[in-house]
Design an enzyme around this catalytic site. Structure first.
Site, PDB file in Angstrom:
ATOM      1  N   HIS A 118     -62.456 -11.892  15.746  1.00  0.00           N
ATOM      2  CA  HIS A 118     -63.363 -11.964  16.852  1.00  0.00           C
ATOM      3  C   HIS A 118     -64.204 -13.085  16.815  1.00  0.00           C
ATOM      4  O   HIS A 118     -64.814 -13.123  15.587  1.00  0.00           O
ATOM      5  CB  HIS A 118     -63.880 -10.714  17.270  1.00  0.00           C
ATOM      6  CG  HIS A 118     -63.103  -9.570  18.063  1.00  0.00           C
ATOM      7  ND1 HIS A 118     -62.621  -9.878  19.297  1.00  0.00           N
ATOM      8  CD2 HIS A 118     -62.283  -8.612  17.367  1.00  0.00           C
ATOM      9  CE1 HIS A 118     -61.731  -8.749  19.506  1.00  0.00           C
ATOM     10  NE2 HIS A 118     -61.696  -8.171  18.695  1.00  0.00           N
TER      11      HIS A 118
ATOM     12  N   PHE B  62     -64.338   5.904  21.837  1.00  0.00           N
ATOM     13  CA  PHE B  62     -65.568   5.842  22.448  1.00  0.00           C
ATOM     14  C   PHE B  62     -65.896   5.691  23.910  1.00  0.00           C
ATOM     15  O   PHE B  62     -65.393   4.801  24.743  1.00  0.00           O
ATOM     16  CB  PHE B  62     -66.283   4.466  21.855  1.00  0.00           C
ATOM     17  CG  PHE B  62     -65.841   4.082  20.611  1.00  0.00           C
ATOM     18  CD1 PHE B  62     -66.176   4.853  19.528  1.00  0.00           C
ATOM     19  CD2 PHE B  62     -65.333   3.099  20.426  1.00  0.00           C
ATOM     20  CE1 PHE B  62     -65.744   4.591  18.278  1.00  0.00           C
ATOM     21  CE2 PHE B  62     -64.593   2.765  18.859  1.00  0.00           C
ATOM     22  CZ  PHE B  62     -64.920   3.784  17.741  1.00  0.00           C
TER      23      PHE B  62
ATOM     24  N   ASP C 115     -66.678   5.336  27.268  1.00  0.00           N
ATOM     25  CA  ASP C 115     -67.362   4.195  28.022  1.00  0.00           C
ATOM     26  C   ASP C 115     -66.870   4.164  29.416  1.00  0.00           C
ATOM     27  O   ASP C 115     -66.173   5.211  30.066  1.00  0.00           O
ATOM     28  CB  ASP C 115     -67.377   2.962  27.528  1.00  0.00           C
ATOM     29  CG  ASP C 115     -65.854   2.291  27.279  1.00  0.00           C
ATOM     30  OD1 ASP C 115     -64.876   2.910  27.499  1.00  0.00           O
ATOM     31  OD2 ASP C 115     -65.873   1.006  26.836  1.00  0.00           O
TER      32      ASP C 115
ATOM     33  N   ASP D  73     -58.774   2.939  20.377  1.00  0.00           N
ATOM     34  CA  ASP D  73     -59.927   2.356  21.478  1.00  0.00           C
ATOM     35  C   ASP D  73     -59.775   1.007  21.134  1.00  0.00           C
ATOM     36  O   ASP D  73     -60.095   0.292  22.315  1.00  0.00           O
ATOM     37  CB  ASP D  73     -61.068   3.245  21.041  1.00  0.00           C
ATOM     38  CG  ASP D  73     -62.186   2.817  21.966  1.00  0.00           C
ATOM     39  OD1 ASP D  73     -62.675   1.616  21.567  1.00  0.00           O
ATOM     40  OD2 ASP D  73     -62.554   3.636  22.872  1.00  0.00           O
TER      41      ASP D  73
ATOM     42  N   ASP E 238     -59.824  -4.018  24.316  1.00  0.00           N
ATOM     43  CA  ASP E 238     -59.282  -5.435  24.246  1.00  0.00           C
ATOM     44  C   ASP E 238     -58.143  -5.496  25.383  1.00  0.00           C
ATOM     45  O   ASP E 238     -58.281  -6.763  26.063  1.00  0.00           O
ATOM     46  CB  ASP E 238     -58.829  -5.976  22.783  1.00  0.00           C
ATOM     47  CG  ASP E 238     -59.869  -6.041  21.853  1.00  0.00           C
ATOM     48  OD1 ASP E 238     -60.853  -6.171  22.171  1.00  0.00           O
ATOM     49  OD2 ASP E 238     -59.383  -5.916  20.515  1.00  0.00           O
TER      50      ASP E 238
END
Length: 405
Positions: free
Chosen positions: A75, A298, A300, A369, A374
């Site tokens: 990244h 995670f 979210d 995840d 992404d």
């Protein structure tokens, strides 16, 4: 320690409640929490046929893109640690402190001005070493803001610095998170972020941890005699930092989501993942290694969006209507908790399906995840579309202002 807040979604009393007792968990309590919430709310359904089809799609993409834990290092805004691992190298400590502060502040980046040029963003280089500027939005605005501050000579990732109101006054932190010239918004929940920086910085600067995330990790492994796993570290984080304690009471039972504690541990694992996968992980050198498969996804607001797009999550019409209308969901409301719980259970089922079909890819919810998040961002930007399986409309992500995600 209490974290002051003026936000209706940040309950001081709530985060001071004692955590789930510290012990070695054979099973991540986030999984049983999510299954309990999904059943009791009875709002969102999981389409197991879509899980199977999506699993094959994901496996094909992962194979073609060579997606591994080392993908983290590619990244463009990430600070990568030196190799081989050297705890005495100043860059090792800097990378760890950078990871810790990012995870401390990794929440609530959605904007009322989604898709508009004047939403909150941070102007910085497109990557380290680049000569091209761009405006980073969403989660990447946080990363860009901290990187920009470091480039400007502000030691913003040093807990000794950001915990001190003398060395690092509120006005300097506001400067660090200043918006791009065309932005008409400020970073969401600035006061909460400020309070969390003071809290976690002060805790890291205690005698136990010596003023750094590296010191915290060393204390963790001393406690576990160098046999601590990823899930042990998640528990240690939630025990140590109230603002990481993503837990609440629901239907008479304490439930936990642990989004930021788990992502801190997962990012630490990925950032320091050795080039040779048979080399012991430097952060988790025990016989069991990190045992990263014990962590969940995670929970979210971005991953539920892509799971629904792939028809894995089925929403009732009332929820679809609220999402399209931009309705805000209170943290802890039944719909908000159902969205988070359904995502956890769905990704667990994707992982189980990967194992069932004999994939030799490391089937961990963490990497699933990472990939789905992404993918969701690429789909949102129109850079990629999901082809070869049935998909639904891309609904807006659910809107909850919260420090937990």
């Amino acid at each position: 320690m209490t974290v002051p807040s003026t936000s209706p979604v940040f309950d001081e009393k709530h985060i001071e409640e004692p955590s789930i007792p510290s012990k070695i968990h054979a099973i991540n309590p986030v999984v049983s929490s999510a299954e309990f919430i999904l059943e009791k709310t009875n709002i969102i359904k999981i389409n197991n046929d879509a899980v199977k089809k999506a699993t094959q799609y994901i496996l094909q993409k992962l194979a073609s893109e060579s997606y591994t834990p080392r993908t983290w290092r590619t990244h463009p805004l990430h600070i990568c640690p030196p190799e081989p691992y050297d705890p005495e190298d100043i860059l090792t400590g800097a990378c760890l402190n950078w990871l810790f502060l990012i995870s401390s502040l990794n929440f609530s980046f959605w904007s009322e001005k989604e898709g508009q040029l004047d939403r909150y963003g941070v102007e910085w280089w497109t990557s380290w070493g680049s000569e091209t500027m761009t405006v980073h939005t969403g989660y990447w605005s946080l990363v860009a803001a901290l990187n920009r501050a470091l480039e400007e000579g502000i030691p913003i990732i040093d807990p000794k610095f950001y915990s001190s109101e003398t060395l690092c006054p509120d006005s300097l932190i506001a400067h660090v998170f200043r918006a791009a010239p065309q932005s008409t918004e400020s970073i969401p929940l600035f006061n909460e972020r400020l309070a969390i920086m003071r809290e976690v910085g002060a805790i890291l600067c205690s005698d136990d941890f010596g003023g750094s995330y590296l010191g915290f990790l060393e204390a963790f492994q001393r406690r576990h005699e160098n046999q601590g796993t990823a899930l042990d570290l998640v528990q240690f984080v939630t025990d140590s930092f109230p603002s990481f304690r993503d837990e609440r009471m629901f239907n008479g039972r304490r439930v936990c989501f642990w989004k930021r504690p788990q992502i801190l541990v997962a990012e630490t694992w990925a950032a320091f993942y050795p080039e040779n996968p048979y080399t012991p992980h430097p952060i988790f050198p025990g016989l069991d290694g990190a045992h990263i498969s014990a962590l969940t996804m995670f929970a979210d607001y971005r991953v539920p969006q892509i799971l629904h797009h792939m028809r894995i999550l089925a929403y009732p019409p009332s929820l679809v209507h609220k999402l399209r209308a931009g309705t805000r969901f209170a943290a802890g409301s039944r719909e908000e908790m159902s969205l988070r719980a359904a995502s956890i259970v769905a990704v667990e089922r994707i992982r189980s399906e990967m194992i069932r079909c004999g994939s030799d890819w490391e089937a961990s919810c963490v990497l699933i995840d990472f990939y789905l998040w992404d993918l969701a961002k690429k789909v949102q930007k129109g850079e990629e579309c999901v082809e070869g399986i049935e998909t639904g409309d891309v609904l807006p992500a659910h809107r909850t202002r919260s420090i937990w995600y």
